[in-house]
Design a protein around this motif. Structure first.
Motif, PDB file in Angstrom:
ATOM      1  N   ARG A 370       0.841  -1.194   0.000  1.00  0.00           N
ATOM      2  CA  ARG A 370       0.000   0.000   0.000  1.00  0.00           C
ATOM      3  C   ARG A 370       0.880   1.248   0.000  1.00  0.00           C
ATOM      4  O   ARG A 370       1.810   1.373   0.787  1.00  0.00           O
ATOM      5  CB  ARG A 370      -0.903   0.027   1.229  1.00  0.00           C
ATOM      6  N   VAL A 371       0.578   2.163  -0.891  1.00  0.00           N
ATOM      7  CA  VAL A 371       1.255   3.459  -0.942  1.00  0.00           C
ATOM      8  C   VAL A 371       0.187   4.535  -0.866  1.00  0.00           C
ATOM      9  O   VAL A 371      -0.783   4.509  -1.634  1.00  0.00           O
ATOM     10  CB  VAL A 371       2.084   3.622  -2.236  1.00  0.00           C
ATOM     11  N   ASN A 377      -4.487   9.450   0.989  1.00  0.00           N
ATOM     12  CA  ASN A 377      -5.214   8.724  -0.051  1.00  0.00           C
ATOM     13  C   ASN A 377      -4.361   7.607  -0.653  1.00  0.00           C
ATOM     14  O   ASN A 377      -3.188   7.833  -0.968  1.00  0.00           O
ATOM     15  CB  ASN A 377      -5.615   9.686  -1.180  1.00  0.00           C
ATOM     16  N   PRO A 378      -4.913   6.399  -0.831  1.00  0.00           N
ATOM     17  CA  PRO A 378      -4.166   5.343  -1.529  1.00  0.00           C
ATOM     18  C   PRO A 378      -3.992   5.727  -2.991  1.00  0.00           C
ATOM     19  O   PRO A 378      -4.950   6.121  -3.658  1.00  0.00           O
ATOM     20  CB  PRO A 378      -5.060   4.114  -1.366  1.00  0.00           C
ATOM     21  N   VAL A 379      -2.766   5.597  -3.499  1.00  0.00           N
ATOM     22  CA  VAL A 379      -2.501   6.048  -4.872  1.00  0.00           C
ATOM     23  C   VAL A 379      -1.891   4.951  -5.737  1.00  0.00           C
ATOM     24  O   VAL A 379      -1.762   5.114  -6.955  1.00  0.00           O
ATOM     25  CB  VAL A 379      -1.562   7.281  -4.875  1.00  0.00           C
ATOM     26  N   GLY A 380      -1.511   3.822  -5.148  1.00  0.00           N
ATOM     27  CA  GLY A 380      -0.915   2.744  -5.915  1.00  0.00           C
ATOM     28  C   GLY A 380      -1.956   1.906  -6.633  1.00  0.00           C
ATOM     29  O   GLY A 380      -3.160   2.021  -6.388  1.00  0.00           O
ATOM     30  N   LYS A 388      -2.785   6.559  -9.370  1.00  0.00           N
ATOM     31  CA  LYS A 388      -3.374   7.899  -9.232  1.00  0.00           C
ATOM     32  C   LYS A 388      -2.295   8.953  -8.994  1.00  0.00           C
ATOM     33  O   LYS A 388      -1.212   8.650  -8.485  1.00  0.00           O
ATOM     34  CB  LYS A 388      -4.361   7.916  -8.061  1.00  0.00           C
ATOM     35  N   ASP A 389      -2.609  10.178  -9.378  1.00  0.00           N
ATOM     36  CA  ASP A 389      -1.705  11.293  -9.117  1.00  0.00           C
ATOM     37  C   ASP A 389      -1.658  11.565  -7.617  1.00  0.00           C
ATOM     38  O   ASP A 389      -2.713  11.783  -6.993  1.00  0.00           O
ATOM     39  CB  ASP A 389      -2.170  12.559  -9.840  1.00  0.00           C
ATOM     40  N   PRO A 390      -0.475  11.559  -7.013  1.00  0.00           N
ATOM     41  CA  PRO A 390      -0.386  11.788  -5.568  1.00  0.00           C
ATOM     42  C   PRO A 390      -0.368  13.268  -5.222  1.00  0.00           C
ATOM     43  O   PRO A 390      -0.015  14.109  -6.040  1.00  0.00           O
ATOM     44  CB  PRO A 390       0.944  11.130  -5.203  1.00  0.00           C
ATOM     45  N   THR A 396       4.857   4.546   2.802  1.00  0.00           N
ATOM     46  CA  THR A 396       4.735   3.096   2.723  1.00  0.00           C
ATOM     47  C   THR A 396       5.403   2.486   3.951  1.00  0.00           C
ATOM     48  O   THR A 396       5.946   3.198   4.801  1.00  0.00           O
ATOM     49  CB  THR A 396       5.348   2.546   1.424  1.00  0.00           C
ATOM     50  N   GLN A 397       5.388   1.164   4.065  1.00  0.00           N
ATOM     51  CA  GLN A 397       6.059   0.471   5.159  1.00  0.00           C
ATOM     52  C   GLN A 397       6.538  -0.884   4.662  1.00  0.00           C
ATOM     53  O   GLN A 397       6.067  -1.391   3.649  1.00  0.00           O
ATOM     54  CB  GLN A 397       5.107   0.280   6.344  1.00  0.00           C
ATOM     55  N   GLN A 398       7.466  -1.473   5.401  1.00  0.00           N
ATOM     56  CA  GLN A 398       8.023  -2.754   4.977  1.00  0.00           C
ATOM     57  C   GLN A 398       8.650  -3.468   6.177  1.00  0.00           C
ATOM     58  O   GLN A 398       9.288  -2.835   7.024  1.00  0.00           O
ATOM     59  CB  GLN A 398       9.084  -2.522   3.898  1.00  0.00           C
TER      60      GLN A 398
END
Length: 549
Positions: A370-371, A377-380, A388-390, A396-398
């Motif tokens: 997820r970004v 707003n989610p954009v990925g 989508k245009d951010p 993000t996270q990992q």
């Protein structure tokens, strides 16, 4: 097949028998379900690992080790304090625990946990050991582990477990130089002002981190992946990123081999390679080249770099993507997706990686990271055309396996600011054993302050962002505290940490009547738990432990 190996390998059989007997001694059963309530065979654990399911592998291996399975869910009442002491006496470094053979790693943990049991019992029933634990907050075994070549971060493991347990404030370990490795500690989850200061501006040397980044990081800590029980009691400790040869800085910047894959990718300047791919397409389309990655292009880069974590990378290799280095696999996958989106021909090697990635996504073996943008707003998106245009920066996270041994599996919270070509990284980890807190203890989350770095080509990482508590004045005060508490003086040739280890190991704090009473109560409790016949310890067993036999 597993049974056949055990039948023809006497050494393995003996090890398993020893663990089984240790499990029976402590808990009265050799088959205790792990956290999930299931018993899973070692064969299934191996299969889980081969398909990249590390979480299931850990739980599965618990079921294959009676002692560990029982340890996380004891069936005998009255041994909580003993279980905590066993955990505190278990070595920090365990072979194969985070990598290599997962079943062997968990089995090795079980062996070490079992071997720590006599020491833990002795620590419970010996008045001198009770006094030492009360004063110092660490056992002799853990000090030996800390002083050994493989015991890296054993002191931090001890101090973390102490902070999870009640009535441990003021222990000498926290007042020693070990305590200076933390900028703040015992921060309640509810004290968001103090926590925000700790991860944001409170200890910074230079320019402040944007307040919106701090707020997003705060929400991640207080309502994110570490909060397993929203109604539970959580506290935080803030670790100095410079401790342990700047490991916190290095992992945040992506310069350490143990950094999160996304941080490593950005430090390796794979953004430049992706930019070249995009500009080649733009040149073919007679469009002006891009100066840097921004907008949808950066969303695609960030989502792919965070999706291709260590687990996904291993799955890609096993599923037929090829034996590439992580950075090469990421670059190839980005290039293949960019060509596919632009209608260009995808090369054979690129198609192999792309097809493998799509196959794993379809099978739900992996999923797109997820970004979101600055507004939340989610954009990925799975398809490049659907991104989508951010608005503003990207978040993000990992998860990754850290080189900080007292932490192990960690979480990287990452903010990427394309306009300034900066990356903000906050590392955090919940301190527990297989998701379980010490008996009677609270949840503890370790976090490093947000570290800022540039991912521009030619930029250098900065290890001077956070003020240290380990100033000369504070170190001298810590040494004085240890000298006064132990009666042992520091030698001129000793480093502060070497002196602390020696003082902790050789001192014998005065035994109080309360210490004697506590040791006697522990002995009686262990004799009367009902785990095996008349109790966990027979009179002979107590005598043997007391005499170091």
């Amino acid at each position: 097949m597993a049974e056949r190996r055990r039948r023809y390998n006497p050494s393995v059989r003996r090890e398993e028998d020893q663990l089984e007997q240790a499990g029976k001694l402590l808990y009265g059963t050799a088959s205790v379900a792990p956290v999930t309530g299931e018993i899973i065979a070692a064969k299934e654990a191996k299969e889980a690992f081969e398909r990249g399911d590390y979480g299931m592998m850990a739980l599965a291996s618990l079921g294959a080790i009676p002692l560990v399975g029982a340890a996380v869910r004891p069936v005998t009442k009255g041994v909580g304090s003993l279980l905590n002491k066993i955990a505190q006496n278990t070595p920090t470094h365990i072979p194969d625990f985070y990598s290599g053979n997962p079943v062997k790693g968990m089995f090795n943990f079980g062996k070490e946990f079992a071997k720590a049991t006599p020491t833990a019992i002795r620590e419970s029933i010996d008045p001198q050991a009770v006094a030492k634990r009360r004063v110092q907050g660490i056992s002799d075994t853990k000090v030996d582990d800390w002083a050994g070549e493989l015991g890296q971060d054993a002191d931090l493991t001890a101090i973390s477990i102490n902070r999870q347990l009640p009535d441990t404030e003021g222990a000498l370990l926290e007042r020693s130089v070990v305590g200076l490795k933390y900028l703040d500690s015992r921060i309640p989850r509810e004290d968001t002002t103090r926590l925000a200061q700790g991860i944001g501006q409170g200890f910074r040397e230079g320019k402040d981190v944007p307040e919106s980044v701090v707020n997003r990081a705060l929400t991640h800590l207080t309502n994110g992946p570490h909060i397993k029980n929203p109604k539970g009691v959580y506290e935080y400790q803030i670790k100095d990123p410079s401790s342990g040869a700047n490991i916190g800085y290095r992992e945040a910047a992506g310069v350490a081999t143990t950094s999160s894959p996304i941080a490593r990718a950005m430090n390796a300047k794979t953004t430049d390679d992706y930019l070249k791919v995009l500009n080649k397409t733009r040149k073919m389309q007679k469009m002006k080249p891009l100066a840097k990655l921004e907008g949808k292009d950066m969303v695609e880069y960030v989502q792919m770099a965070s999706t291709l974590d260590n687990r996904a990378y291993q799955l890609m290799k096993k599923a037929g993507a090829g034996d590439y280095q992580p950075s090469v696999m990421l670059e190839t996958l980005l290039r293949a997706r960019a060509k596919q989106n632009a209608g260009r021909k995808v090369g054979v090697g690129e198609k192999q990686i792309l097809d493998t990635f799509d196959k794993l996504l379809n099978a739900k073996a992996i999923k797109m990271a997820r970004v979101s943008d600055e507004a939340g707003n989610p954009v990925g998106a799975r398809n490049v055309a659907d991104i989508k245009d951010p608005e503003g920066y990207l978040v993000t996270q990992q998860s990754f396996v850290s080189g900080q041994q007292e932490l192990g599996g960690m979480n990287a919270f990452v903010v990427v600011d394309p306009s300034k070509e900066k990356m903000y990284t906050m590392l955090s980890d919940g301190h527990d054993m297989f998701g379980i807190n010490p008996v009677g203890g609270k949840s503890l989350i370790t976090v490093t302050p947000i570290v800022e770095n540039s991912y521009k080509t030619g930029s250098k990482w900065n290890s001077k962002q956070i003020k240290k508590r380990a100033s000369k004045r504070n170190v001298n005060r810590a040494i004085k505290d240890v000298e006064e508490a132990t009666g042992i003086k520091k030698k001129k040739s000793e480093t502060p940490e070497a002196f602390t280890k020696r003082a902790f190991r050789t001192s014998k704090p005065a035994v109080t009547e309360a210490d004697k009473a506590r040791a006697l109560a522990a002995k009686r409790k262990l004799q009367g738990t009902g785990a095996v016949g008349g109790g966990l310890l027979t009179a002979g067993a107590v005598s043997a432990v007391s005499n170091d036999e």
